[in-house]
Design an enzyme around this catalytic site. Structure first.
Site, short mmCIF file in Angstrom:
data_model
loop_
_atom_site.label_atom_id
_atom_site.label_comp_id
_atom_site.label_asym_id
_atom_site.label_seq_id
_atom_site.Cartn_x
_atom_site.Cartn_y
_atom_site.Cartn_z
N SER A 63 -6.04 0.61 -5.59
CA SER A 63 -6.48 -0.60 -6.08
C SER A 63 -6.07 -1.67 -6.80
CB SER A 63 -7.60 -0.35 -6.55
OG SER A 63 -8.64 -0.07 -5.99
N LYS A 66 -5.16 -5.04 -5.76
CA LYS A 66 -6.19 -6.27 -4.83
C LYS A 66 -5.88 -7.01 -5.88
CE LYS A 66 -9.80 -2.50 -4.05
NZ LYS A 66 -10.70 -1.25 -4.83
N TYR A 189 -5.26 -3.74 5.18
CA TYR A 189 -5.73 -3.32 3.23
C TYR A 189 -5.14 -2.08 3.16
CZ TYR A 189 -9.46 -1.28 0.13
OH TYR A 189 -9.66 -0.52 -0.89
N TYR A 241 -13.32 -0.67 -12.97
CA TYR A 241 -14.31 0.24 -11.70
C TYR A 241 -15.77 -0.32 -12.81
CZ TYR A 241 -10.61 1.72 -9.24
OH TYR A 241 -9.91 2.61 -8.31
N VAL A 259 -7.13 4.64 -8.46
CA VAL A 259 -7.31 6.13 -8.43
C VAL A 259 -6.17 6.77 -8.40
CG1 VAL A 259 -9.47 5.39 -6.94
CG2 VAL A 259 -7.11 5.39 -5.07
N1 GLU Z 1 -7.09 2.91 -0.71
C1 GLU Z 1 -8.32 2.45 -1.28
C2 GLU Z 1 -9.36 2.97 -0.83
O1 GLU Z 1 -9.63 2.03 -0.10
C3 GLU Z 1 -8.11 2.06 -2.89
C4 GLU Z 1 -8.89 2.92 -4.32
C5 GLU Z 1 -8.64 2.53 -5.55
O2 GLU Z 1 -7.73 2.79 -6.00
O3 GLU Z 1 -9.98 2.56 -6.03
O4 GLU Z 1 -10.81 3.61 -1.52
#
Ligand code: GLU
Length: 316
Positions: A63, A66, A189, A241, A259
């Site tokens: 994540s 992002k 993604y 989060y 994560v």
């Molecule tokens: N690739 C993970 C997903 O799409 C990223 C989640 C994350 O690190 O929050 O669930």
């Protein structure tokens, strides 16, 4: 040894034995991480580097990617166009929540939840999938200062098991919020989430944001400096989060976690800090990482709104 180096070594020693949290397993490939991996890195905007622990261990960025793809989308489209497609409101919902997409404007709430990140990535410019991926990897290289690669097993693992993400993309397609080529958007993604970094890389990337978008080691401009404030604002309100509010209250600097166990935080105009330790809590944040940042924030007065008299923000 400097005081900062001694302090991060002490934190590493103190929190190393923690055994709370679980390594993420909903992406099968992530479950192979060693729960004992633990690294702390700091990079200052004048190029000083401090490391302790497993700071050269590679892992997938997840994540944390992002925030960087959001910066690239801002460069591609500007603020107003991007705002029409992806909002900037925190949700208080889990990162993979789908429920709110079916309500209200159908616009994802922010670019840090999966729906918003998929929509953001779908907007990246490029003539075909290969060029779009190439642009993303080149962007990551500007931030890290070195070539970056995708971990194919993780990419395939996410691609095969990412049903929720696929469902979100279909829902957004249904509402006309993303373009019809959703398989390509999802692949991009999943690829951005599978980019391999080290904890040292994350600290350099954070220091780049702290340094108005310029990598303090290579002096390469990684992102247009006009957009750094947008990235940092989203990190501050939505980066941790469902703990974003408590993080802002206790630690008080913009941050993003993933994560796979990384947390990256920015002290604007001063430094970037990163921690890596795979066991995460129910919100998705690294348990050792949270402890380290709270301790660092107290010791070095990192909270942006602490204006106490005589306060010296990150004086090392
Ligand atoms: N690739 C993970 C997903 O799409 C990223 C989640 C994350 O690190 O929050 O669930």
């Amino acid at each position: 040894m400097t005081q900062l180096q001694a302090f991060i070594e002490k934190l590493h020693h103190t929190y190393g034995p923690m055994d709370e949290g679980q390594v993420a397993s909903y992406i099968p490939e992530l479950s192979k991480a060693n729960p004992d991996w633990f690294g702390i890195s700091v990079v200052t905007i004048d190029g000083q580097v401090f490391n302790v622990g497993d700071t050269a261990q590679k892992f997938t960025i997840q994540s944390i990617s992002k925030i960087f793809s959001y910066g690239l989308a801002l460069e591609d489209h500007g603020r107003e166009v991007l705002l029409e497609k992806v909002g900037v409101e925190p949700t208080g919902d889990p990162f993979n929540s789908i429920i709110r997409l079916d309500e209200g404007s159908h616009r994802p709430y922010n670019p840090m939840i999966n729906a918003g990140a998929i929509a953001t990535t779908s907007l990246l410019k490029g003539d075909g999938s290969t060029e779009r991926l190439h642009r993303l990897l080149k962007m990551f290289k500007r931030y890290t200062g070195q070539d970056v690669f995708i971990d194919m097993p993780t990419f395939m693992s996410e691609r095969i098991t990412g049903h929720r993400n696929r469902a979100m993309a279909h829902l957004m397609l249904n509402f006309g919020m993303i373009d019809k080529d959703i398989d390509a958007a999802l692949d991009l993604y999943f690829q951005q989430c599978s980019v391999m970094v080290t904890n040292g890389d994350l600290a350099t990337m954070a220091a780049t944001l702290a340094n108005r978008g310029k990598n303090p080691i290579t002096q390469v401009q990684a992102v247009n400096e006009d957009y750094v404030r947008d990235i940092l604002s989203i990190m501050y309100t939505c980066g941790m989060y469902n703990r974003a509010g408590e993080w802002a209250y206790r630690v008080g600097i913009p941050a993003k976690s993933g994560v796979s166990g990384g947390i990256l935080a920015v002290i604007p105009g001063k430094a970037g800090i990163a921690t890596f330790s795979p066991p995460i809590d129910a919100n998705g944040n690294s348990v050792r990482g949270l402890q380290v940042f709270e301790a660092l924030s107290q010791e070095y007065n990192l909270h942006m709104f602490d204006l106490s008299l005589g306060r010296c923000n990150f004086c090392i």
